[in-house]
Design a protein around this motif. Structure first.
Motif, PDB file in Angstrom:
ATOM      1  N   LEU A  95      -7.737   4.289   4.481  1.00 61.10           N
ATOM      2  CA  LEU A  95      -7.261   3.332   5.493  1.00 61.10           C
ATOM      3  C   LEU A  95      -5.761   3.095   5.363  1.00 61.10           C
ATOM      4  CD1 LEU A  95     -10.138   0.667   5.379  1.00 61.10           C
ATOM      5  CD2 LEU A  95      -9.808   2.478   7.088  1.00 61.10           C
ATOM      6  N   LEU A  96      -5.270   2.998   4.129  1.00 63.98           N
ATOM      7  CA  LEU A  96      -3.852   2.719   3.916  1.00 63.98           C
ATOM      8  C   LEU A  96      -2.962   3.886   4.339  1.00 63.98           C
ATOM      9  CD1 LEU A  96      -3.973   0.841   0.481  1.00 63.98           C
ATOM     10  CD2 LEU A  96      -3.567  -0.134   2.751  1.00 63.98           C
ATOM     11  N   PHE A  97      -3.457   5.119   4.191  1.00 65.39           N
ATOM     12  CA  PHE A  97      -2.662   6.271   4.620  1.00 65.39           C
ATOM     13  C   PHE A  97      -2.397   6.238   6.131  1.00 65.39           C
ATOM     14  CE2 PHE A  97      -3.437   8.695   0.614  1.00 65.39           C
ATOM     15  CZ  PHE A  97      -2.123   9.076   0.408  1.00 65.39           C
ATOM     16  N   PHE A  98      -3.341   5.686   6.904  1.00 64.29           N
ATOM     17  CA  PHE A  98      -3.114   5.555   8.346  1.00 64.29           C
ATOM     18  C   PHE A  98      -1.875   4.715   8.643  1.00 64.29           C
ATOM     19  CE2 PHE A  98      -7.978   5.938   9.001  1.00 64.29           C
ATOM     20  CZ  PHE A  98      -7.896   7.317   9.063  1.00 64.29           C
ATOM     21  N   THR A  99      -1.663   3.682   7.816  1.00 65.28           N
ATOM     22  CA  THR A  99      -0.566   2.737   8.087  1.00 65.28           C
ATOM     23  C   THR A  99       0.778   3.235   7.578  1.00 65.28           C
ATOM     24  OG1 THR A  99      -0.839   1.501   6.008  1.00 65.28           O
ATOM     25  CG2 THR A  99      -2.243   0.854   7.861  1.00 65.28           C
ATOM     26  N   LEU A 100       0.771   4.217   6.661  1.00 66.43           N
ATOM     27  CA  LEU A 100       2.012   4.646   6.028  1.00 66.43           C
ATOM     28  C   LEU A 100       3.015   5.217   7.026  1.00 66.43           C
ATOM     29  CD1 LEU A 100       3.452   4.948   3.294  1.00 66.43           C
ATOM     30  CD2 LEU A 100       2.405   7.208   3.073  1.00 66.43           C
ATOM     31  N   GLN A 101       2.513   5.827   8.098  1.00 64.91           N
ATOM     32  CA  GLN A 101       3.408   6.439   9.078  1.00 64.91           C
ATOM     33  C   GLN A 101       4.280   5.422   9.804  1.00 64.91           C
ATOM     34  OE1 GLN A 101       1.032   7.915  12.612  1.00 64.91           O
ATOM     35  NE2 GLN A 101      -0.647   7.090  11.350  1.00 64.91           N
ATOM     36  N   PHE A 106      13.549   1.792   3.579  1.00 68.02           N
ATOM     37  CA  PHE A 106      13.550   2.178   2.167  1.00 68.02           C
ATOM     38  C   PHE A 106      12.697   1.224   1.330  1.00 68.02           C
ATOM     39  CE2 PHE A 106      15.624   1.416  -2.005  1.00 68.02           C
ATOM     40  CZ  PHE A 106      15.253   2.601  -2.619  1.00 68.02           C
ATOM     41  N   TYR A 107      12.945  -0.080   1.452  1.00 62.83           N
ATOM     42  CA  TYR A 107      12.192  -1.044   0.645  1.00 62.83           C
ATOM     43  C   TYR A 107      10.721  -1.076   1.053  1.00 62.83           C
ATOM     44  CZ  TYR A 107      16.689  -2.646  -1.112  1.00 62.83           C
ATOM     45  OH  TYR A 107      17.916  -2.690  -1.714  1.00 62.83           O
ATOM     46  N   GLY A 108      10.466  -0.950   2.351  1.00 62.35           N
ATOM     47  CA  GLY A 108       9.084  -0.910   2.822  1.00 62.35           C
ATOM     48  C   GLY A 108       8.347   0.294   2.277  1.00 62.35           C
ATOM     49  N   MET A 109       9.025   1.450   2.218  1.00 65.49           N
ATOM     50  CA  MET A 109       8.389   2.664   1.709  1.00 65.49           C
ATOM     51  C   MET A 109       8.119   2.546   0.213  1.00 65.49           C
ATOM     52  SD  MET A 109       7.083   5.561   2.501  1.00 65.49           S
ATOM     53  CE  MET A 109       7.705   5.937   4.155  1.00 65.49           C
ATOM     54  N   CYS A 110       9.047   1.933  -0.532  1.00 59.81           N
ATOM     55  CA  CYS A 110       8.824   1.726  -1.968  1.00 59.81           C
ATOM     56  C   CYS A 110       7.568   0.890  -2.197  1.00 59.81           C
ATOM     57  CB  CYS A 110      10.029   1.029  -2.603  1.00 59.81           C
ATOM     58  SG  CYS A 110      11.507   2.061  -2.745  1.00 59.81           S
ATOM     59  N   PHE A 114       3.838   2.223  -3.675  1.00 61.01           N
ATOM     60  CA  PHE A 114       3.303   1.584  -4.878  1.00 61.01           C
ATOM     61  C   PHE A 114       1.872   1.100  -4.637  1.00 61.01           C
ATOM     62  CE2 PHE A 114       2.487  -2.209  -7.440  1.00 61.01           C
ATOM     63  CZ  PHE A 114       2.685  -1.704  -8.716  1.00 61.01           C
ATOM     64  N   CYS A 115       1.645   0.415  -3.515  1.00 69.00           N
ATOM     65  CA  CYS A 115       0.320  -0.143  -3.218  1.00 69.00           C
ATOM     66  C   CYS A 115      -0.714   0.963  -2.992  1.00 69.00           C
ATOM     67  CB  CYS A 115       0.393  -1.048  -1.991  1.00 69.00           C
ATOM     68  SG  CYS A 115       1.346  -2.557  -2.258  1.00 69.00           S
ATOM     69  N   ILE A 116      -0.344   1.983  -2.200  1.00 70.78           N
ATOM     70  CA  ILE A 116      -1.283   3.064  -1.904  1.00 70.78           C
ATOM     71  C   ILE A 116      -1.680   3.815  -3.171  1.00 70.78           C
ATOM     72  CG2 ILE A 116      -1.484   5.340  -0.801  1.00 70.78           C
ATOM     73  CD1 ILE A 116      -0.013   4.204   1.587  1.00 70.78           C
ATOM     74  N   MET A 117      -0.688   4.137  -4.002  1.00 69.81           N
ATOM     75  CA  MET A 117      -0.995   4.925  -5.188  1.00 69.81           C
ATOM     76  C   MET A 117      -1.738   4.121  -6.250  1.00 69.81           C
ATOM     77  SD  MET A 117      -0.286   7.834  -4.258  1.00 69.81           S
ATOM     78  CE  MET A 117      -0.863   8.540  -5.797  1.00 69.81           C
ATOM     79  N   THR A 118      -1.524   2.797  -6.282  1.00 70.92           N
ATOM     80  CA  THR A 118      -2.302   1.967  -7.205  1.00 70.92           C
ATOM     81  C   THR A 118      -3.787   2.099  -6.892  1.00 70.92           C
ATOM     82  OG1 THR A 118      -0.512   0.365  -7.530  1.00 70.92           O
ATOM     83  CG2 THR A 118      -2.749  -0.392  -7.987  1.00 70.92           C
ATOM     84  N   ILE A 119      -4.127   2.046  -5.611  1.00 69.49           N
ATOM     85  CA  ILE A 119      -5.530   2.139  -5.212  1.00 69.49           C
ATOM     86  C   ILE A 119      -6.025   3.584  -5.269  1.00 69.49           C
ATOM     87  CG2 ILE A 119      -7.125   1.828  -3.277  1.00 69.49           C
ATOM     88  CD1 ILE A 119      -5.434  -0.628  -2.506  1.00 69.49           C
ATOM     89  N   ALA A 120      -5.207   4.531  -4.791  1.00 71.81           N
ATOM     90  CA  ALA A 120      -5.641   5.926  -4.728  1.00 71.81           C
ATOM     91  C   ALA A 120      -5.904   6.499  -6.119  1.00 71.81           C
ATOM     92  CB  ALA A 120      -4.603   6.769  -3.998  1.00 71.81           C
ATOM     93  N   TYR A 171       5.304  14.837  11.401  1.00 68.15           N
ATOM     94  CA  TYR A 171       4.786  14.322  10.143  1.00 68.15           C
ATOM     95  C   TYR A 171       3.684  13.288  10.313  1.00 68.15           C
ATOM     96  CZ  TYR A 171       8.260  16.626   7.176  1.00 68.15           C
ATOM     97  OH  TYR A 171       9.000  17.565   6.500  1.00 68.15           O
ATOM     98  N   ASN A 172       3.663  12.555  11.422  1.00 70.63           N
ATOM     99  CA  ASN A 172       2.638  11.529  11.603  1.00 70.63           C
ATOM    100  C   ASN A 172       1.226  12.108  11.540  1.00 70.63           C
ATOM    101  OD1 ASN A 172       4.630   9.680  11.876  1.00 70.63           O
ATOM    102  ND2 ASN A 172       4.372   9.306  14.059  1.00 70.63           N
ATOM    103  N   GLY A 173       1.077  13.355  12.002  1.00 72.73           N
ATOM    104  CA  GLY A 173      -0.230  13.993  11.949  1.00 72.73           C
ATOM    105  C   GLY A 173      -0.754  14.144  10.537  1.00 72.73           C
TER     106      GLY A 173
END
Length: 405
Positions: A95-101, A106-110, A114-120, A171-173
């Protein structure tokens, strides 16, 4: 002769439980869909226009999340069971990967990485513990190799398809593909595999020997963790600095980079299981195989310094691929073999955390060296770090000899 070879090849795939085959299938589905990672540094640099240092910083947050997730996944696997952790991790990260696009700052991506990889990455130690639960003891190394085969077969398909997706729809795909495959894979797993309850480890059953051999008193394992960290820092350049090197030095497109990475996956798919079967039949020491894997991975980056033709790029890939085949199945097996009963999750957490720590430093250090001194200095630094990891294995071997005497 060919018939004998084919029989032996097929025999490498016999003796696995139904659960191991299902776990292998969902690992393949998930890995084939993991198209973001090989192109993440290029996406940050070329689409979001981050500097080299910013790309390295984002990858540090990627690694920091992976580090925390690996620790949580291992600890919670011992507490509440690997099955629940696996289902939660893959479904939520999908679910979180859908939102990453939709994150472009810069700060938002950091924060997002962090959040996605903690769970993944809670998934990784849980999955390794599941192999210990569903595989027979005599099949565990081959089961690890089988799952790695699925990973590499998926990796062979994923980057090539990912390169086509980038060219076709952008890349969104990739984010949609990654999220969807995470969710599909874990739904299949949950519907086909029943949770195997772990026997509780009673406090009175924890012997003084178990406490004495806990992970932080296990010198051989701690040195092995440094080796894992060093090898991982070197290997992860494949996903951060190498794709940029392909573009800057050789002028390769994303599709060409995807094909090169696919070649790595195809070779591993074809040869890793026969190698593991051969090593087991010959009863070759795990540590010796890990040593050769570390050495070959290190040499592969020294080879890149000779940046004269595409042939050098492919030669380095061969050394890296054979090093990977030798190192990873047996490093997994060695880590599991050192774990006392009831502490498997903690041991595998620290093992996967060594890779997460490598994620934190590999991209940032690689990008920083490139910015200051160029690509060749990066390859020399990585090869030398790998050699330090090789030296640690000599000490580990001496410790093991003393333990066995």
């Amino acid at each position: 002769m060919f018939k004998l070879f084919l029989t032996r090849y097929i025999n490498n795939f016999r003796g696995f439980s139904r659960e191991i085959w299902i776990l292998t299938m969902i690992t393949f589905i998930n890995r084939a869909g993991t198209m973001v990672l090989p192109f993440l540094s290029k996406y940050l640099k070329e689409d979001l226009h981050f500097s080299y240092n910013d790309v390295g910083t984002v990858m540090m947050f990627f690694g920091a999340g992976s580090f925390l997730g690996s620790w949580l996944g291992g600890k919670l696997s011992d507490k509440i069971g690997f099955y629940k952790i696996m289902v939660f991790s893959l479904f939520t990260s999908g679910l979180l990967f859908f939102t990453l696009q939709y994150v472009t700052t810069f700060y938002g991506m950091c924060l997002a990485m962090f959040c996605i990889m903690t769970i993944a990455d809670m998934f990784r130690p849980a999955m390794l513990v599941s192999l210990g639960a569903y595989a027979k003891p005599e099949n565990r190394t081959r089961a690890l190799a089988l799952v790695r085969l699925a990973i590499n077969l998926g990796f062979a398909a994923g980057p090539a398809i990912g390169g086509l997706i980038i060219i076709g729809v952008g890349y969104n795909g990739l984010f949609w593909a990654d999220g969807t495959t995470c969710i599909v894979a874990i739904l299949l797993f949950a519907s086909l595999v029943k949770e195997k309850k772990k026997e509780p480890t009673k406090e009175e059953d924890v012997t003084p020997t178990l406490k004495k051999h806990s992970v932080f008193n296990d010198g051989a394992f701690l040195l092995f963790l440094f080796n894992s960290f060093a090898v991982a820092v070197v290997f992860f350049q494949m996903f951060s600095t190498l794709p940029l090197y392909h573009k800057d030095v050789y002028g390769l497109t994303e599709f060409h980079t995807g094909l090169i990475m696919s070649l790595n996956g195809i070779i591993v798919f074809a040869l890793e299981m026969p190698f593991v079967g051969y090593f087991e039949r010959k009863k070759i020491s795990r540590l010796k195989i890990i040593f050769w894997g570390s050495l070959l991975l290190s040499i592969s980056f020294y080879i890149l310094v000779i940046n004269t033709t595409m042939g050098i790029l492919l030669l380095a890939l061969m050394f890296l691929t054979f090093g990977e085949m030798f190192y990873f199945p047996y490093s997994n097996a060695f880590a599991m073999s050192r774990a006392p009963k009831g502490h498997e999750g903690r041991y595998m957490a620290l093992y996967t955390m060594s890779f997460s720590a490598a994620h934190i430093l590999s991209a940032k250090s690689g990008m920083a060296i490139i910015s200051a001194w160029g690509y060749n200095a990066t390859w020399v630094a990585m090869g030398t770090l790998g050699m330090l990891g090789v030296l640690c294995l000599f000490v580990v071997r001496r410790i093991l000899i003393k333990e066995n005497n």
